[in-house]
Design an enzyme around this catalytic site. Structure first.
Site, PDB file in Angstrom:
ATOM      1  N   HIS A   1       0.848  -1.189   0.000  1.00  0.00           N
ATOM      2  CA  HIS A   1       0.000   0.000   0.000  1.00  0.00           C
ATOM      3  C   HIS A   1       0.879   1.232   0.000  1.00  0.00           C
ATOM      4  CE1 HIS A   1      -3.055   2.894   1.227  1.00  0.00           C
ATOM      5  NE2 HIS A   1      -3.912   2.021   0.764  1.00  0.00           N
TER       6      HIS A   1
ATOM      7  N   ASP B   1      -7.974  -5.365   0.205  1.00  0.00           N
ATOM      8  CA  ASP B   1      -8.478  -6.228  -0.864  1.00  0.00           C
ATOM      9  C   ASP B   1      -8.084  -7.692  -0.699  1.00  0.00           C
ATOM     10  OD1 ASP B   1      -9.792  -4.245  -2.396  1.00  0.00           O
ATOM     11  OD2 ASP B   1      -7.846  -3.482  -3.008  1.00  0.00           O
TER      12      ASP B   1
HETATM   13  N1  CMC Z   1       4.041  -7.512  -4.896  1.00  0.00           N
HETATM   14  C1  CMC Z   1       5.374  -7.483  -5.142  1.00  0.00           C
HETATM   15  N2  CMC Z   1       6.123  -6.362  -5.044  1.00  0.00           N
HETATM   16  C2  CMC Z   1       5.493  -5.236  -4.675  1.00  0.00           C
HETATM   17  C3  CMC Z   1       4.119  -5.203  -4.399  1.00  0.00           C
HETATM   18  C4  CMC Z   1       3.386  -6.399  -4.523  1.00  0.00           C
HETATM   19  N3  CMC Z   1       2.084  -6.431  -4.273  1.00  0.00           N
HETATM   20  N4  CMC Z   1       3.768  -3.938  -4.063  1.00  0.00           N
HETATM   21  C5  CMC Z   1       4.888  -3.197  -4.134  1.00  0.00           C
HETATM   22  N5  CMC Z   1       5.935  -3.988  -4.497  1.00  0.00           N
HETATM   23  C6  CMC Z   1       7.336  -3.577  -4.618  1.00  0.00           C
HETATM   24  C7  CMC Z   1       7.597  -2.900  -5.958  1.00  0.00           C
HETATM   25  O1  CMC Z   1       7.966  -3.825  -6.940  1.00  0.00           O
HETATM   26  C8  CMC Z   1       8.709  -1.946  -5.589  1.00  0.00           C
HETATM   27  O2  CMC Z   1       9.900  -2.690  -5.517  1.00  0.00           O
HETATM   28  P1  CMC Z   1      11.349  -1.999  -5.798  1.00  0.00           P
HETATM   29  O3  CMC Z   1      11.428  -0.801  -4.877  1.00  0.00           O
HETATM   30  O4  CMC Z   1      12.319  -3.069  -5.432  1.00  0.00           O
HETATM   31  O5  CMC Z   1      11.343  -1.630  -7.236  1.00  0.00           O
HETATM   32  C9  CMC Z   1       8.346  -1.507  -4.170  1.00  0.00           C
HETATM   33  O6  CMC Z   1       7.571  -2.578  -3.618  1.00  0.00           O
HETATM   34  C10 CMC Z   1       7.539  -0.227  -4.103  1.00  0.00           C
HETATM   35  O7  CMC Z   1       6.460  -0.356  -5.015  1.00  0.00           O
HETATM   36  P2  CMC Z   1       5.684   0.888  -5.621  1.00  0.00           P
HETATM   37  O8  CMC Z   1       4.782   0.408  -6.678  1.00  0.00           O
HETATM   38  O9  CMC Z   1       6.648   1.975  -5.937  1.00  0.00           O
HETATM   39  O10 CMC Z   1       4.934   1.365  -4.329  1.00  0.00           O
HETATM   40  P3  CMC Z   1       3.560   2.062  -4.246  1.00  0.00           P
HETATM   41  O11 CMC Z   1       3.493   2.755  -2.960  1.00  0.00           O
HETATM   42  O12 CMC Z   1       3.313   2.878  -5.464  1.00  0.00           O
HETATM   43  O13 CMC Z   1       2.618   0.762  -4.289  1.00  0.00           O
HETATM   44  C11 CMC Z   1       0.604  -0.372  -4.648  1.00  0.00           C
HETATM   45  C12 CMC Z   1       1.349   0.693  -3.818  1.00  0.00           C
HETATM   46  C13 CMC Z   1      -0.727  -0.620  -3.965  1.00  0.00           C
HETATM   47  C14 CMC Z   1       0.353   0.184  -6.039  1.00  0.00           C
HETATM   48  C15 CMC Z   1       1.442  -1.683  -4.721  1.00  0.00           C
HETATM   49  O14 CMC Z   1       1.757  -2.138  -3.430  1.00  0.00           O
HETATM   50  C16 CMC Z   1       0.734  -2.770  -5.520  1.00  0.00           C
HETATM   51  O15 CMC Z   1       0.814  -2.773  -6.741  1.00  0.00           O
HETATM   52  N6  CMC Z   1       0.016  -3.710  -4.821  1.00  0.00           N
HETATM   53  C17 CMC Z   1      -0.742  -4.727  -5.513  1.00  0.00           C
HETATM   54  C18 CMC Z   1      -2.082  -4.171  -5.944  1.00  0.00           C
HETATM   55  C19 CMC Z   1      -3.018  -3.978  -4.764  1.00  0.00           C
HETATM   56  O16 CMC Z   1      -3.181  -4.846  -3.918  1.00  0.00           O
HETATM   57  N7  CMC Z   1      -3.692  -2.820  -4.747  1.00  0.00           N
HETATM   58  C20 CMC Z   1      -4.697  -2.501  -3.710  1.00  0.00           C
HETATM   59  C21 CMC Z   1      -4.249  -1.362  -2.849  1.00  0.00           C
HETATM   60  S1  CMC Z   1      -5.271  -1.216  -1.372  1.00  0.00           S
HETATM   61  C22 CMC Z   1      -6.846  -0.795  -1.959  1.00  0.00           C
HETATM   62  C23 CMC Z   1      -6.932   0.602  -2.410  1.00  0.00           C
HETATM   63  O17 CMC Z   1      -6.915   1.505  -1.555  1.00  0.00           O
HETATM   64  O18 CMC Z   1      -7.033   0.813  -3.612  1.00  0.00           O
END
Ligand code: CMC
Length: 429
Positions: free
Chosen positions: A306, A363
């Site tokens: 998240h 989720d």
């Molecule tokens: N699985 C594997 N790696 C992950 C995941 C994941 N679910 N989430 C983040 N990472 C890694 C990502 O690859 C990155 O790695 P590195 O720094 O080594 O390149 C690091 O963690 C940071 O990721 P980011 O995408 O820059 O971080 P963010 O803050 O933008 O991510 C997120 C938030 C929700 C988009 C992401 O965690 C994700 O894609 N999760 C899966 C989708 C999901 O479950 N979404 C629902 C969010 S909660 C409901 C809502 O409020 O919408």
């Protein structure tokens, strides 16, 4: 006088005021930065940008805290209903019994959808995703119902908000019925908001739907947990689109589109698809963890991670407990819940997930609860959208009432070609 921070740039020192929130959060006020230094800030994904001051929702991502209007989510989940929580979010206070009755009455009075809108539903291809249908239909509401005038009376505001909250629920159930080729079931005055939805979804002329209080409670809880989450992607979309002073229906429709994405609300559908894929592959979790860790693989563990929470999402904790409780009460067993729990156990001990602070989010377990309610997979994100309506509405209301309100218009750092001349087509190579 409040505190300030100093920025030294090209030998010049500028003072930047520090804004402090109720819970001690601090932010640099950079609204005069460009004027004084020529600088703008660069913050991809707005990860460090506060776009507004808000009195609605507080979250602390490090401590796993979520509160609506100051009230902890755990207390609302235990004691409130979705309608009461919606009132709280929109109006800032819990309603008295009289206020709650009045709000429920408004929801009942505005629950029907204009009959002419049915044709729209019927003309979407059967395979159309319900989120696309919903965003189009919410946008279309503007053609059927009055927009809020520039200086609306309180009653006009209440009716418009109730109209959206009530009709979106009716339209969601209606789109499901039409997609199945079944008779549309109308809302009933004698049913509560959540019971009404379940009845509109599952009642048929040949098999009356028996309303189960446990399922109604579970649905209320699901919606309460989704009701607001401060400046998330879809809420930011509602505020941004709304900042152009477009009508509220269009702003909410934009929020629905943003929510559709698998990184946001669409994750609840993606989680069940992932758990099903694990089940079909024989139940071995290891290859999925390995793929999530692999930098060269775009796969992510859905329902994990998240932007704000760097610890367990408090909503996921409540959701997981509720899944156990409801399944036990109904004497049901969902093998996907077992897989989810095993996956969580392995991931939380895995160095990649520990180092990246990746924990289950709302989720991760919500799909299991929706399956118990009988909600079809492609309607999962619609369920999230219904739940998020009070959040979108209250955030929109706060933004239009904000004395600091401005058209949302971020800047950019241009990295394209420098000035060059137009080349006539016959001279291009
Ligand atoms: N699985 C594997 N790696 C992950 C995941 C994941 N679910 N989430 C983040 N990472 C890694 C990502 O690859 C990155 O790695 P590195 O720094 O080594 O390149 C690091 O963690 C940071 O990721 P980011 O995408 O820059 O971080 P963010 O803050 O933008 O991510 C997120 C938030 C929700 C988009 C992401 O965690 C994700 O894609 N999760 C899966 C989708 C999901 O479950 N979404 C629902 C969010 S909660 C409901 C809502 O409020 O919408």
């Amino acid at each position: 006088m409040g505190s300030t921070a100093q920025l030294i740039f090209e030998g010049k020192t500028v003072e930047l005021p520090v804004v402090t929130g109720t819970e001690g959060e601090k932010a640099l006020d950079i609204s005069k930065l460009r004027q004084e230094t020529g600088l703008i800030t660069y913050d991809p994904g707005f990860a460090n940008t506060g776009s507004c001051k808000s009195k609605i929702t507080f979250m602390d991502g490090e401590k796993g805290i979520l509160r609506y209007r100051g009230i902890p989510i755990e207390q609302l989940a235990e004691h409130s209903t979705f309608v009461e929580t919606a009132y709280l979010l929109i109006n800032g206070e819990l309603p008295t019994r009289k206020q709650l009755n009045r709000f429920s009455m408004l929801l009942n009075d505005h629950s029907l959808v204009h009959e002419d809108m049915r044709q729209f539903f019927e003309n979407f291809p059967r395979r159309a995703h319900p989120m696309g249908i919903l965003s189009s239909m919410v946008n279309a509401l503007q053609a059927f119902y009055p927009e809020l005038p520039e200086r609306p009376e309180e009653e006009e505001i209440n009716v418009t908000f109730a109209r959206i909250i009530s009709k979106v629920r009716t339209m969601a159930a209606m789109s499901y019925k039409i997609s199945r080729g079944h008779t549309v079931i109308y809302p009933r005055h004698d049913l509560t908001y959540a019971a009404n939805f379940l009845n509109m979804m599952f009642h048929t002329p040949v098999r009356p739907y028996r309303i189960d209080d446990d399922l109604v409670d579970a649905l209320n809880l699901f919606w309460i947990l989704h009701a607001d989450h401060e400046q998330n992607c879809s809420t930011a979309a509602v505020r941004l689109v709304g900042s152009a002073r477009v009508n509220l229906y269009a702003a909410i429709s934009a929020g629905i589109c943003a929510l559709w994405g698998p990184l946001h609300g669409g994750a609840n559908q993606a989680v069940i698809e992932m758990l099903t894929a694990i089940q079909k592959s024989g139940g071995d979790i290891a290859p999925f963890i390995a793929r999530a860790r692999d930098k060269n693989d775009p796969f992510r563990l859905m329902g994990f991670g998240h932007r704000v929470y760097k610890t367990y999402d408090p909503r996921a904790r409540i959701m997981k407990k509720t899944c156990d409780k409801v399944l036990a009460k109904l004497k049901l067993h969902d093998p996907l819940l077992d897989i989810a729990k095993r996956l969580e156990e392995v991931a939380l001990k895995d160095s990649y997930f520990i180092e990246h602070n990746l924990y289950p989010n709302v989720d991760f377990y919500s799909g299991v609860l929706l399956r118990v309610l009988g909600i079809p997979l492609n309607m999962f994100t619609v369920m999230f959208a219904i739940g998020r309506l009070p959040g979108w509405i209250s955030q929109w209301k706060e933004s239009v009432d904000d004395p600091d309100w401005k058209l949302h218009r971020p800047r950019q750092v241009y990295i394209g070609p420098e000035k060059r001349d137009y080349v006539p087509i016959e001279k291009r190579r």
